[in-house]
Design a protein around this motif. Structure first.
Motif, PDB file in Angstrom:
ATOM      1  N   PRO A 226       0.831  -1.213   0.000  1.00  0.00           N
ATOM      2  CA  PRO A 226       0.000   0.000   0.000  1.00  0.00           C
ATOM      3  C   PRO A 226       0.859   1.254   0.000  1.00  0.00           C
ATOM      4  O   PRO A 226       1.996   1.254   0.472  1.00  0.00           O
ATOM      5  CB  PRO A 226      -0.792  -0.126   1.307  1.00  0.00           C
ATOM      6  CG  PRO A 226       0.119  -0.910   2.210  1.00  0.00           C
ATOM      7  CD  PRO A 226       0.822  -1.900   1.301  1.00  0.00           C
ATOM      8  N   ILE A 227       0.300   2.338  -0.531  1.00  0.00           N
ATOM      9  CA  ILE A 227       0.954   3.643  -0.468  1.00  0.00           C
ATOM     10  C   ILE A 227       0.268   4.542   0.547  1.00  0.00           C
ATOM     11  O   ILE A 227       0.687   5.678   0.755  1.00  0.00           O
ATOM     12  CB  ILE A 227       0.961   4.324  -1.849  1.00  0.00           C
ATOM     13  CG1 ILE A 227      -0.451   4.485  -2.403  1.00  0.00           C
ATOM     14  CG2 ILE A 227       1.841   3.547  -2.817  1.00  0.00           C
ATOM     15  CD1 ILE A 227      -0.525   5.252  -3.706  1.00  0.00           C
ATOM     16  N   ALA A 228      -0.793   4.027   1.178  1.00  0.00           N
ATOM     17  CA  ALA A 228      -1.509   4.761   2.224  1.00  0.00           C
ATOM     18  C   ALA A 228      -2.144   3.734   3.154  1.00  0.00           C
ATOM     19  O   ALA A 228      -2.405   2.594   2.748  1.00  0.00           O
ATOM     20  CB  ALA A 228      -2.571   5.679   1.617  1.00  0.00           C
ATOM     21  N   PRO A 229      -2.409   4.090   4.412  1.00  0.00           N
ATOM     22  CA  PRO A 229      -3.084   3.160   5.323  1.00  0.00           C
ATOM     23  C   PRO A 229      -4.492   2.841   4.809  1.00  0.00           C
ATOM     24  O   PRO A 229      -5.195   3.723   4.319  1.00  0.00           O
ATOM     25  CB  PRO A 229      -3.147   3.935   6.646  1.00  0.00           C
ATOM     26  CG  PRO A 229      -2.116   5.006   6.527  1.00  0.00           C
ATOM     27  CD  PRO A 229      -2.037   5.363   5.079  1.00  0.00           C
ATOM     28  N   ASN A 230      -4.875   1.600   4.921  1.00  0.00           N
ATOM     29  CA  ASN A 230      -6.204   1.195   4.464  1.00  0.00           C
ATOM     30  C   ASN A 230      -7.256   1.463   5.541  1.00  0.00           C
ATOM     31  O   ASN A 230      -7.987   0.561   5.961  1.00  0.00           O
ATOM     32  CB  ASN A 230      -6.195  -0.288   4.083  1.00  0.00           C
ATOM     33  CG  ASN A 230      -5.550  -0.550   2.741  1.00  0.00           C
ATOM     34  OD1 ASN A 230      -6.120  -0.269   1.698  1.00  0.00           O
ATOM     35  ND2 ASN A 230      -4.338  -1.081   2.771  1.00  0.00           N
TER      36      ASN A 230
END
Length: 254
Positions: free
Chosen positions: A223-227
């Motif tokens: 991921p490139i951001a928190p889910n």
């Protein structure tokens, strides 16, 4: 009297072992001073490197995480590392930058700059597509509009400057599990299926050289951001097309 006599026989001052110890500490100090004297630290380059690393991992000067940027195209590399590149590598980098500017102009013209991001990274030039640009939710079939976009992208990929560059297509998902009725049992298959269908379109519909392509499906695990929000999950659902720099191209077996 015997105790008093013994105390008078002891030498005044620190114990004898302290002299040897202090000599050793002094020698170590001189050694490290010499090491420091032989080394040189360019403050400006160090500060630029730290800023570059902070941008790459999305950490601001205040220590707060925000959107990360790529590490490759910055003043540190321009000023400090360009001299270390060969003529061919410098020419390749300039070609990638020109291509980036052309692609960004195209995306702005068609109001796609928020759905398709173009950036330089260490591996090469990357085009990042949010999944809604190419696919419907939970599916891997290309949307009709996405085929038009990929046709335009293919023209750039076939340009003389890039005709010998290998291309890697990478699929990613968020943490939401796929629909049980889907033909893709897990996010692994979904991400790989999306990357595979992009490559198949380039090869079968646009007649690009299949030997230039490789694919990868990472599921939800890069991921490139928190889910943790709808917006962040949307960022993680993406397909990346990476035009590889020469040193990242795996030699073809003869």
């Amino acid at each position: 009297m015997a105790r008093k006599k013994q105390q008078e026989d002891q030498p005044a001052g620190a114990p004898l072992w302290m002299t040897t110890y202090s000599d050793m500490v002094t020698l170590l100090l001189c050694f490290f001073v010499l090491l420091f004297a032989f080394s040189t630290v360019e403050t400006q380059k160090f500060d630029q490197l730290m800023q570059s690393l902070q941008n790459a991992i999305g950490v601001s000067s205040s220590g707060i995480l925000d959107g990360g940027n790529t590490l490759f195209p910055n003043d540190f590399i321009d000023q400090s590392l360009m001299g270390d590149l060969t003529a061919g590598q410098r020419n390749e980098l300039e070609n990638f930058r020109e291509l980036q500017e052309t692609l960004e102009s195209y995306l702005q013209e068609y109001d796609l700059e928020t759905e398709v991001l173009v950036s330089q990274e260490s591996r090469g030039l990357m085009l990042r597509f949010q999944d809604n640009v190419l696919f419907d939710p939970g599916k891997a079939e290309l949307k009709p509009r996405s085929k038009e976009i990929l046709q335009d992208i293919a023209e750039f990929l076939r340009s003389p400057e890039l005709k010998d560059k290998d291309i890697r297509v990478e699929g990613h998902t968020d943490t939401v599990k796929v629909n049980p009725t889907s033909i893709y049992p897990t996010n692994w298959e979904l991400s790989t299926g999306r990357a595979s269908n992009v490559v198949r379109y380039f090869i079968e519909e646009i007649d690009m050289d299949p030997e230039r392509f490789s694919i990868a499906g990472y599921g939800e695990y890069q991921p490139i951001a928190p889910n943790d929000t709808v917006e962040n999950k949307s960022k993680n659902r993406r397909v990346d097309i990476v035009i590889l720099r020469s040193e990242y191209i795996v030699p073809k077996s003869q």
